[in-house]
Design an enzyme around this catalytic site. Structure first.
Site, PDB file in Angstrom:
ATOM      1  N   SER A 129       0.811  -1.218   0.000  1.00  0.00           N
ATOM      2  CA  SER A 129       0.000   0.000   0.000  1.00  0.00           C
ATOM      3  C   SER A 129       0.845   1.270   0.000  1.00  0.00           C
ATOM      4  O   SER A 129       0.558   2.225  -0.729  1.00  0.00           O
ATOM      5  CB  SER A 129      -0.940   0.007   1.207  1.00  0.00           C
ATOM      6  OG  SER A 129      -1.899  -1.018   1.099  1.00  0.00           O
TER       7      SER A 129
ATOM      8  N   LYS B  67     -10.112  -5.608  10.506  1.00  0.00           N
ATOM      9  CA  LYS B  67     -11.226  -5.086   9.705  1.00  0.00           C
ATOM     10  C   LYS B  67     -12.570  -5.159  10.428  1.00  0.00           C
ATOM     11  O   LYS B  67     -13.446  -4.320  10.183  1.00  0.00           O
ATOM     12  CB  LYS B  67     -11.300  -5.817   8.364  1.00  0.00           C
ATOM     13  CG  LYS B  67     -10.110  -5.533   7.461  1.00  0.00           C
ATOM     14  CD  LYS B  67     -10.249  -6.204   6.112  1.00  0.00           C
ATOM     15  CE  LYS B  67      -9.031  -5.906   5.240  1.00  0.00           C
ATOM     16  NZ  LYS B  67      -9.176  -6.439   3.871  1.00  0.00           N
TER      17      LYS B  67
ATOM     18  N   ASN C 202     -12.468  -1.420   5.886  1.00  0.00           N
ATOM     19  CA  ASN C 202     -11.072  -1.398   5.446  1.00  0.00           C
ATOM     20  C   ASN C 202     -10.595   0.008   5.092  1.00  0.00           C
ATOM     21  O   ASN C 202      -9.446   0.190   4.699  1.00  0.00           O
ATOM     22  CB  ASN C 202     -10.857  -2.332   4.245  1.00  0.00           C
ATOM     23  CG  ASN C 202     -11.383  -1.744   2.956  1.00  0.00           C
ATOM     24  OD1 ASN C 202     -12.565  -1.399   2.859  1.00  0.00           O
ATOM     25  ND2 ASN C 202     -10.526  -1.611   1.960  1.00  0.00           N
TER      26      ASN C 202
ATOM     27  N   GLY D  28     -12.187 -19.070   4.240  1.00  0.00           N
ATOM     28  CA  GLY D  28     -11.995 -18.061   5.278  1.00  0.00           C
ATOM     29  C   GLY D  28     -13.292 -17.364   5.625  1.00  0.00           C
ATOM     30  O   GLY D  28     -14.225 -17.296   4.808  1.00  0.00           O
TER      31      GLY D  28
ATOM     32  N   GLY E 132     -12.767 -10.603   7.941  1.00  0.00           N
ATOM     33  CA  GLY E 132     -13.267  -9.349   7.397  1.00  0.00           C
ATOM     34  C   GLY E 132     -13.248  -9.292   5.883  1.00  0.00           C
ATOM     35  O   GLY E 132     -14.191  -8.796   5.259  1.00  0.00           O
ATOM     36  N   ALA E 133     -12.178  -9.793   5.259  1.00  0.00           N
ATOM     37  CA  ALA E 133     -12.115  -9.794   3.794  1.00  0.00           C
ATOM     38  C   ALA E 133     -13.189 -10.702   3.215  1.00  0.00           C
ATOM     39  O   ALA E 133     -13.799 -10.392   2.183  1.00  0.00           O
ATOM     40  CB  ALA E 133     -10.733 -10.235   3.327  1.00  0.00           C
TER      41      ALA E 133
ATOM     42  N   GLU F  43     -23.099 -24.431  10.760  1.00  0.00           N
ATOM     43  CA  GLU F  43     -24.296 -24.346   9.923  1.00  0.00           C
ATOM     44  C   GLU F  43     -24.019 -23.446   8.726  1.00  0.00           C
ATOM     45  O   GLU F  43     -23.572 -22.305   8.873  1.00  0.00           O
ATOM     46  CB  GLU F  43     -25.464 -23.786  10.740  1.00  0.00           C
ATOM     47  CG  GLU F  43     -26.779 -23.774   9.977  1.00  0.00           C
ATOM     48  CD  GLU F  43     -27.949 -23.304  10.819  1.00  0.00           C
ATOM     49  OE1 GLU F  43     -29.028 -23.100  10.251  1.00  0.00           O
ATOM     50  OE2 GLU F  43     -27.766 -23.147  12.044  1.00  0.00           O
TER      51      GLU F  43
ATOM     52  N   GLY G  78      -4.367 -10.915  -5.627  1.00  0.00           N
ATOM     53  CA  GLY G  78      -5.152  -9.817  -5.085  1.00  0.00           C
ATOM     54  C   GLY G  78      -4.750  -8.424  -5.520  1.00  0.00           C
ATOM     55  O   GLY G  78      -5.345  -7.443  -5.053  1.00  0.00           O
TER      56      GLY G  78
END
Length: 246
Positions: free
Chosen positions: A16, A65, A86, A125, A128-129, A153, A227
Site C-alpha cells: 500500500s 477489519k 477497510n 476463510g 473481514g475480507a 451451519e 489480489g
C-alpha cells in the site's frame, strides 16, 4: 501535509505505501504522505489519531477489519451491512468507516470470471475480507459456500472438501492469509488433483504475486488471479472517499 496510512498488526507484506507513494509522485500530489502503522492491538487506534493530528485517511488490514468497527464514530451504511471496515476517513475530529474491499473485489472478479462461465463458488476463510467477498458474490448472483477450519451451519470444513465436491464449484476464492509473505510455502488444504482447466482460482494474497495455491492450481490448467487488481481498485475507491466533501 495531509497524512494517510495503513493500520494492521504486521505490515511487512503490504504494497500500500509503495502504491500511494508512486501515485502521489506520478500525479504531482505534493501535500500528501502515506505511512505504515503497525498496531499491537486495535485499541491503540485512538492514541494514534491523537499522536498524528494530520491523519485524514487510513486503510485497515488483517486482523482489524472487524475489530476496528466499535472504535469508530460512524459507519457507512454499506460497511455496517457487510460487517467489516477497510477504509477510515478522519474529518472534524470524527472517524467514519467504509468498505472499499467490496468494490475492489466485485470489479476485479467481473473482469476475471466471465458471466457465461459463472457457476458456484467456495470462499475460503470467514474474516473481514471474506465478508466483503460474500457481499460481492451476492450482488453478482453467484451462489457460494463458506469454508473454514471448523464445520458450522451453512459452512464446510476443509476436511469436507472432497475431489467430488470440488467439481461442483468452478470458482475458489481464498480470503485467508495462507501463503502470504513470509510464509510462502503455505497453502489452503484442497484436493488439488481435482482442480481442472474449468476452475477459476482467485487468491486475495498478492505478495508473493504467485502464491503456492496459484502455482498448484495453474499446474492443473486452472485460471488464477492474485489480489493486486483488488488492491488497486479498493485503494482508488478509498482515495475518492478521502477526497470527497461529505
Amino acid at each position: 501535509m495531509r497524512r494517510f496510512g495503513l493500520i494492521g498488526k504486521k505490515l511487512g507484506h503490504s504494497f500500500s505505501k509503495k502504491y500511494f507513494t508512486e501515485k502521489f509522485a506520478r500525479e504531482g500530489i505534493a501535500d500528501a504522505a502515506y505511512e505504515l502503522y503497525e498496531l499491537p492491538q486495535v485499541e491503540a487506534l485512538p492514541a494514534l489519531l491523537r499522536q498524528e493530528p494530520e491523519l485524514v485517511g487510513l486503510n485497515v488490514t488483517v486482523p482489524y477489519k472487524e475489530q476496528v468497527m466499535p472504535l469508530l464514530d460512524e459507519l457507512d451504511a454499506a460497511a455496517a451491512k457487510i460487517g467489516a471496515v477497510n477504509t477510515i476517513k478522519i474529518s472534524g475530529g470524527k472517524a467514519k468507516g467504509y468498505n472499499t474491499d467490496f468494490l475492489g473485489f466485485k470489479g476485479s472478479l467481473e473482469d476475471f470470471y466471465p458471466e457465461q462461465e459463472r457457476g458456484q463458488a467456495l470462499v475460503l476463510g470467514t474474516g473481514g475480507a471474506a465478508k466483503a467477498v460474500w457481499a460481492a458474490l451476492d450482488a453478482l448472483g453467484v451462489p457460494y459456500v463458506r469454508v473454514s477450519r471448523q464445520e458450522a451451519e451453512g459452512q464446510l470444513s476443509y476436511r469436507q472438501l472432497t475431489p467430488a465436491l470440488l467439481q461442483k464449484y468452478n470458482l475458489v476464492v481464498n480470503t485467508t492469509p495462507l501463503g502470504m509473505y513470509p510464509q510462502v510455502q503455505e497453502a489452503p488444504e484442497l484436493p488439488y488433483s481435482s482442480i481442472t482447466p474449468e476452475h477459476y482460482i482467485y487468491d486475495l494474497v498478492y505478495n508473493p504475486e504467485q502464491t503456492l495455491l496459484m502455482q498448484r492450481s495453474a499446474a492443473n490448467g486452472a485460471k488464477t488471479l492474485n489480489g493486486l487488481p483488488m488492491l488497486y481498485r479498493q485503494a482508488d475507491a478509498a482515495w475518492s472517499i478521502w477526497n470527497s466533501e461529505y
